[in-house]
Design an enzyme around this catalytic site. Structure first.
Site, mmCIF file in Angstrom:
data_model
loop_
_atom_site.group_PDB
_atom_site.id
_atom_site.type_symbol
_atom_site.label_atom_id
_atom_site.label_comp_id
_atom_site.label_asym_id
_atom_site.label_seq_id
_atom_site.Cartn_x
_atom_site.Cartn_y
_atom_site.Cartn_z
ATOM 1 N N HIS A 164 15.146 4.363 7.954
ATOM 2 C CA HIS A 164 13.938 4.335 8.497
ATOM 3 C C HIS A 164 13.939 4.477 10.140
ATOM 4 O O HIS A 164 14.894 4.014 10.931
ATOM 5 C CB HIS A 164 13.141 2.800 8.387
ATOM 6 C CG HIS A 164 12.130 2.696 9.063
ATOM 7 N ND1 HIS A 164 10.584 2.896 8.829
ATOM 8 C CD2 HIS A 164 11.662 1.900 10.576
ATOM 9 C CE1 HIS A 164 9.729 2.705 9.735
ATOM 10 N NE2 HIS A 164 10.448 2.026 10.792
ATOM 11 N N TYR B 68 5.999 -3.164 5.978
ATOM 12 C CA TYR B 68 5.416 -1.910 5.248
ATOM 13 C C TYR B 68 3.863 -2.197 5.107
ATOM 14 O O TYR B 68 3.510 -1.383 4.179
ATOM 15 C CB TYR B 68 6.281 -1.470 4.391
ATOM 16 C CG TYR B 68 7.615 -0.804 4.618
ATOM 17 C CD1 TYR B 68 7.542 0.672 5.260
ATOM 18 C CD2 TYR B 68 8.681 -1.175 4.038
ATOM 19 C CE1 TYR B 68 8.593 1.422 5.547
ATOM 20 C CE2 TYR B 68 9.823 -0.258 4.339
ATOM 21 C CZ TYR B 68 9.640 0.897 5.063
ATOM 22 O OH TYR B 68 11.005 1.814 5.295
ATOM 23 N N LYS C 91 19.066 1.611 5.321
ATOM 24 C CA LYS C 91 18.410 1.163 4.021
ATOM 25 C C LYS C 91 19.419 0.807 3.009
ATOM 26 O O LYS C 91 20.632 1.193 3.056
ATOM 27 C CB LYS C 91 17.382 1.958 3.568
ATOM 28 C CG LYS C 91 16.075 2.076 4.344
ATOM 29 C CD LYS C 91 15.027 3.243 3.698
ATOM 30 C CE LYS C 91 13.746 3.373 4.603
ATOM 31 N NZ LYS C 91 12.756 3.975 3.897
ATOM 32 N N ARG D 122 14.164 10.326 15.029
ATOM 33 C CA ARG D 122 13.426 11.132 13.790
ATOM 34 C C ARG D 122 13.911 12.439 13.530
ATOM 35 O O ARG D 122 14.230 12.511 12.300
ATOM 36 C CB ARG D 122 11.997 11.096 14.424
ATOM 37 C CG ARG D 122 11.023 9.869 14.463
ATOM 38 C CD ARG D 122 10.861 9.293 13.227
ATOM 39 N NE ARG D 122 10.034 10.018 12.184
ATOM 40 C CZ ARG D 122 9.797 9.455 11.053
ATOM 41 N NH1 ARG D 122 9.722 8.037 10.760
ATOM 42 N NH2 ARG D 122 9.070 10.050 10.241
ATOM 43 N N GLU E 206 7.606 -2.949 15.790
ATOM 44 C CA GLU E 206 8.866 -3.033 14.804
ATOM 45 C C GLU E 206 9.761 -3.683 15.506
ATOM 46 O O GLU E 206 10.688 -4.829 14.882
ATOM 47 C CB GLU E 206 9.162 -1.832 14.228
ATOM 48 C CG GLU E 206 8.107 -1.121 13.308
ATOM 49 C CD GLU E 206 8.397 0.271 13.133
ATOM 50 O OE1 GLU E 206 7.739 0.800 12.026
ATOM 51 O OE2 GLU E 206 9.483 0.945 13.243
ATOM 52 N N THR F 75 11.128 12.896 5.493
ATOM 53 C CA THR F 75 11.144 11.840 4.641
ATOM 54 C C THR F 75 11.852 12.177 3.374
ATOM 55 O O THR F 75 12.527 11.367 2.602
ATOM 56 C CB THR F 75 9.662 11.319 4.620
ATOM 57 O OG1 THR F 75 9.145 11.120 5.801
ATOM 58 C CG2 THR F 75 9.430 9.969 3.618
ATOM 59 N N ASN G 40 15.873 6.817 0.628
ATOM 60 C CA ASN G 40 15.969 7.895 1.645
ATOM 61 C C ASN G 40 16.874 7.472 2.967
ATOM 62 O O ASN G 40 16.771 7.945 4.031
ATOM 63 C CB ASN G 40 14.829 8.506 1.937
ATOM 64 C CG ASN G 40 13.889 7.754 2.661
ATOM 65 O OD1 ASN G 40 14.089 6.535 3.158
ATOM 66 N ND2 ASN G 40 12.464 8.228 3.035
HETATM 67 N N1 UDP Z 1 7.904 6.599 0.403
HETATM 68 C C1 UDP Z 1 8.059 6.766 -1.052
HETATM 69 N N2 UDP Z 1 7.290 7.664 -1.827
HETATM 70 C C2 UDP Z 1 6.629 8.616 -1.412
HETATM 71 C C3 UDP Z 1 6.457 8.298 0.429
HETATM 72 C C4 UDP Z 1 7.131 7.484 0.810
HETATM 73 O O1 UDP Z 1 8.945 5.931 -1.442
HETATM 74 O O2 UDP Z 1 5.845 9.273 -1.683
HETATM 75 C C5 UDP Z 1 8.857 5.592 1.191
HETATM 76 C C6 UDP Z 1 9.864 6.219 1.857
HETATM 77 O O3 UDP Z 1 11.149 5.305 1.627
HETATM 78 C C7 UDP Z 1 9.590 6.448 3.362
HETATM 79 C C8 UDP Z 1 8.511 5.014 3.508
HETATM 80 O O4 UDP Z 1 7.951 5.086 2.179
HETATM 81 O O5 UDP Z 1 10.688 6.379 4.047
HETATM 82 C C9 UDP Z 1 7.665 5.282 4.460
HETATM 83 O O6 UDP Z 1 6.930 6.601 4.487
HETATM 84 P P1 UDP Z 1 6.573 7.496 5.685
HETATM 85 O O7 UDP Z 1 5.604 8.383 5.183
HETATM 86 O O8 UDP Z 1 6.248 6.519 6.694
HETATM 87 O O9 UDP Z 1 7.905 8.098 5.922
HETATM 88 P P2 UDP Z 1 9.013 8.019 6.892
HETATM 89 O O10 UDP Z 1 8.503 7.425 8.401
HETATM 90 O O11 UDP Z 1 10.017 6.783 6.663
HETATM 91 O O12 UDP Z 1 9.939 9.118 7.259
#
Ligand code: UDP
Length: 143
Positions: free
Chosen positions: A117, A51, A11, A87, A128, A93, A114
């Site tokens: 992805h 997204y 990212k 993962r 994707e 996350t 973070n």
């Molecule tokens: N995200 C955020 N705030 C939150 C939860 C998620 O900004 O409270 C963002 C974060 O960048 C995350 C993305 O949304 O990576 C997608 O969320 P997901 O729960 O799918 O997490 P991931 O699969 O990326 O761990």
């Protein structure tokens, strides 16, 4: 275990920190191969489409704004159990919850920014990969 493919995105925060190579090393050390890669500066439409599943979430607009704030590096990772393995390497996350030694623990500062992805299931991985790559842009070593 099966050989799988998954999407990884480095990212804008991690690209800005100049840690693309450091993150690629983690994939390679885990036995994952990079079989396709491209650097993109996403348009708003591209980020919203990617997204779309989060469209109704309160963080959606901020997430899209962040994802278009600078270039991203998008890659397809291939290997045994690639989806789960990626993962695990990424970490939780929220970087505050991420295990020591994971990408998010080492390179991310907040849940909003973070670092990476990763696809979370075979279905989303297929969607994707198709979102960013044509089939002939994948370069598996066996071809
Ligand atoms: N995200 C955020 N705030 C939150 C939860 C998620 O900004 O409270 C963002 C974060 O960048 C995350 C993305 O949304 O990576 C997608 O969320 P997901 O729960 O799918 O997490 P991931 O699969 O990326 O761990």
């Amino acid at each position: 275990m099966a050989v799988e493919r998954t999407i990884s995105i480095i990212k804008p925060d991690a690209v800005a920190k100049n840690v693309i190579g450091a993150i690629y090393s983690r994939f390679e050390q885990a036995g994952l191969q990079i079989v396709a890669a491209k650097m993109l500066h996403l348009s708003r439409e591209q980020a919203e489409g990617f997204y779309a599943v989060h469209r109704e979430r309160g963080f959606f607009n901020d997430l899209v704004g962040f994802m278009i704030s600078g270039p991203v590096m998008v890659q397809v990772l291939e290997g045994e159990d690639a989806i789960l393995k990626n993962r695990e390497i990424m970490g939780a996350t929220n970087p505050k919850d991420a295990a020591p030694g994971t990408i998010r623990a080492d390179f991310a500062v907040s849940i909003d920014e973070n670092a990476v992805h990763g696809s979370d299931s075979p279905e989303t991985a297929a969607q994707e990969i198709a979102y960013f790559f044509q089939p002939n842009e994948l370069c598996p070593r066996t071809r």
